[in-house]
Design a protein around this motif. Structure first.
Motif, PDB file in Angstrom:
ATOM      1  N   SER A  36       0.922  -1.271   0.056  1.00 51.80           N
ATOM      2  CA  SER A  36       0.117   0.177   0.097  1.00 51.80           C
ATOM      3  C   SER A  36       0.904   1.167   0.331  1.00 51.80           C
ATOM      4  O   SER A  36       0.170   2.418   0.110  1.00 51.80           O
ATOM      5  N   LEU A  37       2.033   1.219   0.033  1.00 54.27           N
ATOM      6  CA  LEU A  37       3.077   2.276   0.189  1.00 54.27           C
ATOM      7  C   LEU A  37       2.672   3.395  -0.937  1.00 54.27           C
ATOM      8  O   LEU A  37       2.840   4.616  -0.595  1.00 54.27           O
ATOM      9  N   ALA A  38       2.391   3.101  -2.090  1.00 53.94           N
ATOM     10  CA  ALA A  38       2.367   3.862  -3.349  1.00 53.94           C
ATOM     11  C   ALA A  38       1.201   4.863  -2.723  1.00 53.94           C
ATOM     12  O   ALA A  38       1.075   6.176  -3.209  1.00 53.94           O
ATOM     13  N   ALA A  39       0.420   4.416  -2.392  1.00 55.86           N
ATOM     14  CA  ALA A  39      -0.869   5.340  -1.917  1.00 55.86           C
ATOM     15  C   ALA A  39      -0.615   6.354  -0.746  1.00 55.86           C
ATOM     16  O   ALA A  39      -1.093   7.291  -0.670  1.00 55.86           O
ATOM     17  N   TYR A  40       0.455   6.200   0.002  1.00 54.18           N
ATOM     18  CA  TYR A  40       0.898   6.976   1.147  1.00 54.18           C
ATOM     19  C   TYR A  40       2.125   7.818   0.575  1.00 54.18           C
ATOM     20  O   TYR A  40       2.515   8.664   1.576  1.00 54.18           O
ATOM     21  N   SER A  41       2.517   7.764  -0.403  1.00 58.72           N
ATOM     22  CA  SER A  41       3.797   8.401  -0.917  1.00 58.72           C
ATOM     23  C   SER A  41       3.320   9.901  -1.361  1.00 58.72           C
ATOM     24  O   SER A  41       3.086   9.834  -2.783  1.00 58.72           O
TER      25      SER A  41
END
Length: 354
Positions: free
Chosen positions: A295-300
């Motif tokens: 899910s990191l892309a959504a929080y970058s």
């Protein structure tokens, strides 16, 4: 955010969505090694004795890592005020809490500021969280394993679980609109994320409009993405909102600007340290590390001021909500924008240690 009051938040009582974290940040004794941003803020910015009376509350939307990162980086360690964190499951209750003064600052999706303004809540949009991966959807409309639905047009007559007034509500509305449908052509089932997960997993709804990590976890377990939350159907930006009470006080406003800059700095550090960021998300959301990494892309993101293009996108969305009968009052987005950051500020350009 807000200075802490000795009363129970109406959001807590009415919705049960707010969980105040018990740890105060800003008085930590972390070492410089353990806290890479402890001394990252210019000393002159930290010397404001008049701010010492403030304790600000940051709204943490769904476990965005802000609290864990604050402890890890020490970004508030030399702040001349204290900071607390309040956990929300989604955006609308956070906006309501900002309006009531129960929090001072928090980040939400594109729809909560619109629905909050339609209810004449007292808050302002003060900054933007822009995705560093605009080609990566932070939310999607998903269908269960084995579903026969193939396109957005197939949602006609179907039950779609959606958190009311959230960014996922906007995704559902625009997905239907993109194929000539309205909410009257489908059944929007308004459920909070936890209840929606149960309904989705037990077959009580045909689709679910939801963000990550819930979307990513469901897909890993066999669900399928029907509509991606990407432009032109969906925004990939989110928005910081702040309490009118804090913004109208000149001294408190200056301190709140400092809070926002420090938050943006910890997230800039997190983007450059993805393994640590994933651990922070895993800790706050109570999910496996592998799911947090997915899910990191959504929080970058990068934090910037609101610009006219953002206002135009929000106005278009607000008008769509009014036309579809999802709100009953026209919203003038320009009237709820009050930038805290100087023109040209971009957290992705900050120098942070890795």
């Amino acid at each position: 955010m807000r200075a802490i009051r000795k009363r129970t938040s109406p959001v807590v009582g009415a919705l049960g969505a707010l969980a105040l974290a018990g740890t105060l940040v800003g008085c930590s004794s972390s070492s410089d090694t353990a806290a890479p941003l402890k001394n990252a803020v210019d000393a002159s910015e930290a010397k404001h004795p008049e701010w010492s009376k403030y304790t600000f509350t940051v709204g943490d939307n769904g476990g965005d890592g802000s609290e864990a990162l604050a402890k890890l980086t020490g970004v508030f360690d030399n702040a001349p005020y204290k900071v607390k964190f309040a956990r929300f499951t989604y955006g609308p209750p956070l906006v309501q809490a900002a309006a009531s003064g129960d929090i001072d600052l928090g980040s939400v999706g594109d729809v909560p500021p619109i629905t909050g303004a339609a209810k004449e809540y007292g808050f302002k949009v003060v900054a933007v969280n822009r995705s560093l991966r605009p080609d990566q959807a932070g939310e999607n409309i998903i269908v269960p394993k084995g579903s026969t639905l193939k396109t957005a047009a197939d949602l006609k007559g179907k039950r779609i679980a959606v958190p009311q007034g959230s960014s996922a509500h906007g995704l559902a509305l625009n997905a239907l609109k993109s194929v000539g449908l309205t909410p009257k052509d489908a059944k929007l089932v308004f459920l909070d994320p936890a209840a929606a997960a149960t309904a989705f997993n037990t077959g009580k709804v045909d689709a679910w409009s939801i963000w990550n990590p819930q979307s990513a976890i469901a897909v890993k377990n066999g669900a399928r993405i029907l509509v991606k939350g990407l432009p032109p159907i969906d925004q990939t930006s989110s928005y910081y909102v702040a309490s009118d009470t804090s913004l109208k006080d000149r001294t408190k406003r200056a301190a709140l600007t400092d809070v926002l800059k420090r938050l943006s700095r910890e997230f800039a550090w997190a983007v450059k340290n993805p393994d640590q960021y994933a651990k922070a998300l895993s800790q706050e959301q109570g999910i496996p590390l592998a799911d947090a990494k997915a899910s990191l892309a959504a929080y970058s993101n990068r934090v910037t001021p609101v610009v006219p293009a953002d206002t135009a996108l929000e106005q278009k969305l607000a008008d769509a909500f009014l036309d579809a009968g999802q709100i009953t009052k026209k919203v003038d987005v320009k009237s709820i924008v009050d930038n805290l950051l100087p023109a040209g500020y971009d957290s992705s350009k900050l120098k942070v240690t890795s």
